[in-house]
Design an enzyme around this catalytic site. Structure first.
Site, short mmCIF file in Angstrom:
data_model
loop_
_atom_site.label_atom_id
_atom_site.label_comp_id
_atom_site.label_asym_id
_atom_site.label_seq_id
_atom_site.Cartn_x
_atom_site.Cartn_y
_atom_site.Cartn_z
N ARG A 45 49.83 32.99 71.63
CA ARG A 45 51.02 32.93 70.78
C ARG A 45 50.72 33.46 69.39
O ARG A 45 51.54 34.13 68.78
CB ARG A 45 51.49 31.48 70.70
N TYR A 46 49.56 33.10 68.87
CA TYR A 46 49.18 33.53 67.52
C TYR A 46 48.25 34.73 67.66
O TYR A 46 47.57 34.88 68.68
CB TYR A 46 48.43 32.40 66.82
N ARG B 108 44.13 33.64 68.09
CA ARG B 108 43.61 32.51 68.86
C ARG B 108 44.44 32.26 70.10
O ARG B 108 45.63 32.57 70.14
CB ARG B 108 43.53 31.26 68.00
N CYS C 176 43.96 14.82 83.97
CA CYS C 176 43.61 13.97 82.83
C CYS C 176 43.14 12.63 83.36
O CYS C 176 43.49 12.24 84.47
CB CYS C 176 44.82 13.74 81.93
N CYS D 122 49.24 10.38 79.75
CA CYS D 122 50.03 9.83 78.64
C CYS D 122 51.50 9.99 78.99
O CYS D 122 51.94 11.07 79.36
CB CYS D 122 49.74 10.59 77.36
N CYS E 249 53.42 12.96 77.35
CA CYS E 249 52.76 14.28 77.36
C CYS E 249 53.77 15.41 77.22
O CYS E 249 54.75 15.48 77.96
CB CYS E 249 51.97 14.46 78.65
N ARG F 88 53.26 18.48 77.91
CA ARG F 88 53.11 19.41 79.03
C ARG F 88 53.37 18.69 80.36
O ARG F 88 52.73 18.98 81.37
CB ARG F 88 51.70 20.00 78.97
N ASP G 299 57.79 16.48 71.00
CA ASP G 299 58.50 17.67 71.49
C ASP G 299 59.75 17.30 72.29
O ASP G 299 59.98 16.14 72.60
CB ASP G 299 57.56 18.50 72.36
N ASP H 245 56.36 21.63 66.53
CA ASP H 245 56.08 22.83 67.31
C ASP H 245 57.45 23.37 67.69
O ASP H 245 58.21 22.72 68.40
CB ASP H 245 55.24 22.46 68.55
N LYS I 50 53.74 26.22 65.30
CA LYS I 50 53.81 24.99 64.52
C LYS I 50 54.38 25.24 63.13
O LYS I 50 53.94 26.15 62.44
CB LYS I 50 52.41 24.39 64.40
#
Ligand SMILES: *Cc1c(COP(=O)(O)O)cnc(C)c1O
Ligand code: SF4
Length: 391
Positions: A113-114, A117, A126, A130, A133, A135, A293, A330, A337
């Site tokens: 995206r950037y 990076r 995981c 969570c 989450c 995602r 999000d 985000d 961000k």
């Protein structure tokens, strides 16, 4: 931690409990096991079953042992125990892929995206799933997975000399096993234009015993490595978690924290201030505080943006600057961000700015007359950078 208060684990020795292999062999993944541990949650079992029709559940015994079952809104419980609210999808608000990560994947599992990076998703697994989450569509949904293409991802990074920073994440970067993780890290380190490697992992709060001297010795071979972790509440900062973070930092691996602002968990200045202060006290730098999000099924965790700004106001100036994270949203749709915070700039004219400080006092700053800010070294540095990216 006092795990012996659970009948199921009464016979577990400290050696077993503090061994990450034991923790992994005894992950709690079903509603039945959860109720056996916490009869207090019996009334919720039907809701949990309903949610688990669609979504995954897993937690380490260690993380569950931090729950205070007498508090129905215990912050560890809210992060771990499935709720039927997750089945609500708010029309016009919730999105499957709010950050448009799927769109920005030149290779499956690699988000570019950037300019300089990439986010490299190497697993959808995981230790703790969570409940909030972001995602969820790939991590928590039972039917989904990340189409991980590690070799293709590394090839893409190799061919793009503008990429200097790779964030290995998922899922949790540390669950893939030391061999695979080392193979990814060593192949990245062999690419001349890769400077920083980051590891994204919730292991320090979730299963701190996994941070062993062997693992840390492996990671430190590939410096500079930044360890990006994810504590959300001061009650996650236990002696075990402190030991894990100290092991990383003592070995020269900086640890940064990315917390999520979560309603009823850390959504007040007192809790957040304690979290940030306790983090920096164990040499973990609060890096980002994320606004929750717009992913499907997590509406009940979202706070008003004004609450996030109020929390930032309560931090800056009031606690050590080292403890202050950057509060970001985000951007939905994949804009990256965007930092947010209280406004300290009251007015700005050609010659003067009017500011306020953390204590609401007003100050004036006189602007200089000279505005030419060009540096003598700019051209030389630009040239050197061009040579670097071309080689
Ligand atoms: C957050 C993020 C990064 C890293 O951003 P930093 O501000 O450098 O920490 C990189 N790529 C993607 C897709 C991200 O979401
Ligand atoms: S550890 Fe990270 S990726 Fe895994 S469920 Fe939690 S928030 Fe999602």
């Amino acid at each position: 931690m006092n795990w012996q208060r659970f009948k199921k684990w009464a016979h577990v020795t400290p050696e077993q409990w503090n061994d990450w292999r034991w923790q992994y062999q005894n992950l709690v993944t079903t509603p039945e096991e959860l109720i056996e541990l916490f009869p207090e949650f019996e009334q919720e079992v039907e809701d949990i079953r309903l949610t688990l029709g669609k979504y995954k559940f897993s937690s380490s015994p260690y993380y569950l042992s931090l729950i205070d079952p007498t508090n129905p809104e215990d912050p560890i419980k809210l992060q771990t125990v499935p709720s039927r609210l997750e089945m609500n999808i708010e029309a016009g608000v919730d999105r499957r892929d709010p950050l448009a990560e799927d769109r920005d994947m030149p290779v499956p599992g690699l988000v570019h995206r950037y300019p300089d990076r990439v986010l490299f998703l190497i697993t959808e697994i995981c230790t703790l799933y969570c409940r909030f989450c972001t995602r969820r569509r790939v991590i928590l949904e039972k039917e989904s997975h990340i189409d991980r293409q590690i070799d293709q991802g590394i090839d893409y990074i190799k061919k793009n000399p503008h990429i200097h920073d790779v964030i290995i994440s998922g899922g949790d970067a540390l669950v893939v096993g030391e061999k695979l993780l080392e193979s990814v890290m060593s192949r990245l380190r062999a690419i001349p234009h890769i400077n920083i490697i980051r590891l994204g992992s919730r292991i320090p709060p979730v299963c701190p015993m996994r941070i062993t001297p062997e693992l840390v010795n492996m990671i430190k071979k590939y410096q500079p490595v930044f360890f990006m972790t994810h504590f959300n509440h001061p009650f996650e900062i236990t002696p075990e978690a402190k030991k894990a973070c100290a092991l990383l930092v003592d070995n020269g691996i900086p640890v940064m924290n990315q917390a999520v602002l979560l309603r009823k968990i850390n959504s007040c200045p007192v809790v957040m201030r304690k979290l940030c202060y306790d983090l920096i006290s164990m040499r973990v730098k609060p890096y980002y505080l994320y606004q929750c999000d717009l992913s499907e099924g997590i509406g009940h965790f979202r706070t008003p943006v004004a609450k996030g700004i109020e929390i930032m106001e309560s931090l800056r100036g009031h606690v050590s600057g080292l403890a202050v994270p950057t509060y970001v949203i985000d951007a939905p749709g994949g804009g990256g961000k965007i930092p947010l915070g209280p406004n300290y700039l009251m007015s700005h004219s050609d010659h003067k700015v009017i500011l306020r400080n953390y204590a609401q006092k007003i100050y004036e700053y006189n602007e200089p007359l000279e505005t030419d800010c060009r540096c003598s070294t700019t051209e030389a540095i630009k040239k050197a950078l061009d040579v670097q990216t071309q080689s």
